[in-house]
Design a protein around this motif. Structure first.
Motif, short mmCIF file in Angstrom:
data_model
loop_
_atom_site.label_atom_id
_atom_site.label_comp_id
_atom_site.label_asym_id
_atom_site.label_seq_id
_atom_site.Cartn_x
_atom_site.Cartn_y
_atom_site.Cartn_z
N THR A 1 136.60 -31.03 43.61
CA THR A 1 135.94 -29.76 43.88
C THR A 1 134.67 -29.98 44.68
O THR A 1 134.33 -29.20 45.56
N SER A 2 133.94 -31.04 44.34
CA SER A 2 132.72 -31.36 45.09
C SER A 2 132.47 -32.86 45.01
O SER A 2 132.86 -33.52 44.05
N GLY A 3 131.81 -33.39 46.05
CA GLY A 3 131.48 -34.81 46.10
C GLY A 3 132.69 -35.70 46.26
O GLY A 3 133.80 -35.24 46.57
N SER A 4 132.48 -36.99 46.06
CA SER A 4 133.57 -37.96 46.10
C SER A 4 133.19 -39.12 45.21
O SER A 4 132.03 -39.29 44.83
N LEU A 5 134.20 -39.96 44.88
CA LEU A 5 133.92 -41.09 43.99
C LEU A 5 133.07 -42.16 44.65
O LEU A 5 132.61 -43.08 43.99
N GLY A 6 132.85 -42.04 45.91
CA GLY A 6 131.95 -42.98 46.59
C GLY A 6 130.50 -42.57 46.49
O GLY A 6 129.60 -43.32 46.89
N ASP A 7 130.22 -41.37 45.96
CA ASP A 7 128.84 -40.89 45.87
C ASP A 7 128.07 -41.65 44.79
O ASP A 7 128.65 -42.24 43.87
N ASP A 8 126.73 -41.60 44.94
CA ASP A 8 125.86 -42.14 43.90
C ASP A 8 125.96 -41.22 42.69
O ASP A 8 125.69 -40.01 42.79
N LEU A 9 126.33 -41.77 41.55
CA LEU A 9 126.51 -40.94 40.37
C LEU A 9 125.22 -40.86 39.56
O LEU A 9 124.48 -41.85 39.47
N PRO A 10 124.93 -39.71 38.97
CA PRO A 10 123.73 -39.58 38.13
C PRO A 10 123.93 -40.24 36.77
O PRO A 10 125.05 -40.55 36.36
N GLU A 11 122.82 -40.43 36.07
CA GLU A 11 122.90 -40.99 34.72
C GLU A 11 123.52 -39.97 33.78
O GLU A 11 123.47 -38.76 34.00
N TRP A 12 124.11 -40.47 32.71
CA TRP A 12 124.64 -39.62 31.64
C TRP A 12 123.49 -38.78 31.07
O TRP A 12 122.41 -39.32 30.81
N PRO A 13 123.67 -37.45 30.89
CA PRO A 13 122.57 -36.61 30.40
C PRO A 13 122.00 -37.11 29.07
O PRO A 13 122.75 -37.42 28.14
N LYS A 14 120.69 -37.18 28.98
CA LYS A 14 120.04 -37.69 27.77
C LYS A 14 120.37 -36.83 26.56
O LYS A 14 120.40 -37.33 25.43
N THR A 15 120.60 -35.52 26.80
CA THR A 15 120.92 -34.61 25.70
C THR A 15 122.15 -35.09 24.92
O THR A 15 122.25 -34.86 23.72
#
Length: 653
Positions: free
Chosen positions: A159-173
């Motif tokens: 739907t958006s982005g690609s697996l080559g993108d820089d991924l964010p950290e897992w949400p701290k929540t």
């Protein structure tokens, strides 16, 4: 890369084999999974490969296999698997904690309409984390079907982005709680397991106490330690967990599998016993013979409930019902027959001034008294009417209902709610609902109960849905009073999450002095039904100046007139009725002769040239109107019914 059109979506997507090769080219390791999303090779954790030759061999053997990605450190990904079906609306649940759209740039839509949201994996996090209901975790030791995969239902599409993108950290929540260093290994208490089960039965798991994930896991760890991970302990874990409204067999299985002696932190059956004793439980092995005899029925009842749970729950969380099983299952209890059932979330919507806050107290009062409303049965039960807006005005309306219909002890006007988005107000209302167990909760209005609500944002409206659903867990139906869209299309104003979550939506539209109510959504019956009411007025007394104190009242107009006009009124009959209304204006006396002459002279009743044909058209219109009881006659004198306007709007009833 080769592309083809899939019949399921008509969109261009790569084949499963090509999708696997494309992932390998980017450095990911993959393995083949079947249509049931299960691995086709044993030891997939170790055998997942980034070798194109191995991919070719696998897909030659299983041409229709879907590529799957091991999650965790193997591929550097962690995934939130979000269910978006029915009550498992994970997106709405996530919206309560985070701005969903900003969580990650990489989103995958699954063929079933769910979402896969990609992150960097937290170190050491497995497939268990404190995520909301409707969301599963795929991290160390897990896997996820890869984007580009195709099955018989459709495509796992980016739907958006690609697996080559820089991924964010897992949400701290949603990070798992860290265990303190040096915690003790759990040892069994040494008590007979029947004692542990008895204590467990004293611990409520109804969505309030032990409603948090950490509390739930603590009891699971205690059972695991006490039984050393035996099947007996696992069954007890499922039986107790099944009491919770969000019980999920798969998640419960996964949690049990994650428990190990070094992670149990010293909790054992003693933990369960201590919690039970705080609630007044006593160990029956320590009681006198007389006490044991008194407790015998309770233990037998516990055994019966546990056995019933085992019989109705399969290990996969599925229930296989034969046609006769479906026929024998009891129907859901109604609150208002054909419109509203227990545990429903519904809405009364309409433009300002359409009478939403007039019909809502009337419906609530009818439920509290167990009497019919709009010719529909109600099931008597308690009612909470949350007066978040115009509490003084609603006091007068309730007083007017009492004067008109008599006392209703089950009806409670709830004041003091200022913001249900706050923990304090939400908890206070939930506790009152849990204590009194009403059948119906009406929140008037949604905007006043959630001040400052950004109605068009998914996170904000997701909060409304979550609060409303939380109030239904003890059996109540919830009705929200809300505005419709400017288009007047029967949809509630704001983000579509609300309309998607509603079981029932009653749309109000005012036509002259009557208000027509039609279900624009109804999971308990047809939407092809119509109610009607007018807004009357009742005098409650006089003020200090001697002026009357009045309150609006709902006058139910659903009588024989509405029921007998379920089909469209013929044009000639409608024209004749309009002429009668014009002749009667101002309370004038109308004779049948005058009415006949006016209709014969009117081209609206008949366009025929011959007077005899026009008179025949009038007679046919007269017969139709008489059959539907739309006029009364006393000899030659004709009277209109009380509410003809219902039939003269843009749409006939």
């Amino acid at each position: 890369m080769r592309y083809h059109n899939t019949p399921e979506t008509g969109a261009e997507q790569a084949s499963n084999r090509d999708a696997a090769l494309a992932l390998v080219a980017k450095g990911f390791t993959v393995f083949p999974a079947g249509a049931n999303k299960r691995p086709l090779i044993k030891g997939w954790q170790d055998k997942a490969s980034d070798d194109p030759a191995q991919i070719e061999r696998w897909w030659k053997k299983w041409p229709n296999a879907m590529p799957a990605l091991p999650t965790g450190s193997r591929n550097g990904i962690a995934v939130m698997d979000v269910d978006c079906k029915g009550e498992r609306d994970g997106l709405a649940a996530l919206a309560l904690f985070n701005d969903v759209d900003a969580m990650s740039p990489v989103w995958i839509t699954t063929p079933s309409g769910g979402r896969h949201i990609y992150f960097r994996p937290p170190e050491g996090m497995g497939n268990s984390a404190p995520v909301p209901y409707g969301v599963d975790v795929k991290a160390e030791g897990g896997f996820v079907i890869a984007p580009g995969a195709i099955n018989g239902k459709g495509v796992y599409s980016i739907t958006s982005g690609s697996l080559g993108d820089d991924l964010p950290e897992w949400p701290k929540t949603f990070l798992p709680q860290q265990k303190p260093a040096g915690q003790a290994k759990a040892e069994p208490s040494g008590r007979d397991f029947s004692v542990i089960l008895s204590a467990l039965s004293a611990l409520p798991n109804d969505g309030d106490e032990f409603g948090g994930r950490e509390d739930w896991l603590r009891i699971g760890m205690a059972l695991h330690a006490e039984t050393e991970g035996s099947l007996e302990g696992e069954e007890a874990w499922h039986d107790w967990s099944a009491q919770h409204p969000s019980y999920d067999t798969t998640k419960t299985d996964e949690a049990w599998a994650s428990f190990t002696a070094d992670k149990e932190g010293g909790v054992t059956g003693k933990t369960i016993i201590a919690e039970a004793e705080r609630r007044g439980w006593r160990d029956t092995s320590m009681l006198t013979d007389e006490d044991v005899e008194t407790a015998a029925w309770t233990m037998a009842e516990i055994d019966r409930i546990l056995e019933e749970n085992r019989q109705t729950r399969s290990r996969g969380g599925l229930r296989l019902l034969k046609p006769r099983d479906c026929a024998e299952m009891p129907a859901r209890e109604y609150v208002i027959k054909g419109l509203l059932a227990e545990r429903d979330v519904g809405a009364i919507i309409g433009a300002p001034g359409s009478g939403k806050s007039v019909i809502a107290p009337y419906l609530g009062y009818a439920v509290a008294r167990g009497v019919e409303a709009f010719d529909r049965r109600t099931k008597a039960g308690g009612v909470f009417y949350v007066a978040a807006e115009d509490a003084l005005g609603l006091r007068k309306r309730v007083t007017a209902l009492r004067d008109q219909h008599g006392e209703a002890d089950g009806f409670h006007l709830v004041e003091g709610v200022t913001n249900l988005a706050s923990v304090e107000d939400s908890r206070a209302l939930r506790q009152a609902v849990k204590q009194h167990r009403p059948s119906l909760i009406i929140i008037d209005t949604l905007a006043a109960a959630f001040p400052g609500l950004e109605e068009n944002e998914s996170k904000a409206m997701g909060k409304v849905v979550s609060v409303a659903r939380s109030l239904t867990q003890w059996g109540a139906a919830v009705l929200l009073i809300h505005h419709d869209t400017k288009a007047g299309d029967g949809l509630p104003r704001g983000h579509s999450i609300l309309n998607g979550a509603l079981d029932v939506s009653l749309h109000l539209r005012r036509e002259k002095r009557l208000v027509e109510v039609r279900p624009s959504k109804n999971r308990n019956g047809t939407t092809d039904q119509s109610l009607a009411f007018s807004v009357g007025e009742i005098q409650l007394g006089t003020d200090a100046d001697g002026d009357p104190i009045t309150a609006p009242i709902c006058d139910d107009e659903s009588g024989p007139v509405v029921r007998d006009t379920a089909t469209r009124l013929p044009a000639s009959a409608k024209a004749a009725l309009e002429i009668l209304e014009a002749l009667s204006e101002g309370g004038k006396c109308v004779t049948k002769s005058d009415w006949r002459k006016a209709c014969v002279d009117s081209d609206a009743v008949s366009g025929a040239e011959k007077p005899d044909d026009r008179r025949k058209a009038f007679r046919r219109a007269l017969e139709e109107l008489a059959r539907r009881q739309l006029f009364h006659s006393e000899g030659e004198i004709i009277h209109l019914p009380d509410a003809p306007e219902m039939l003269l709007g843009d749409e006939d009833v």
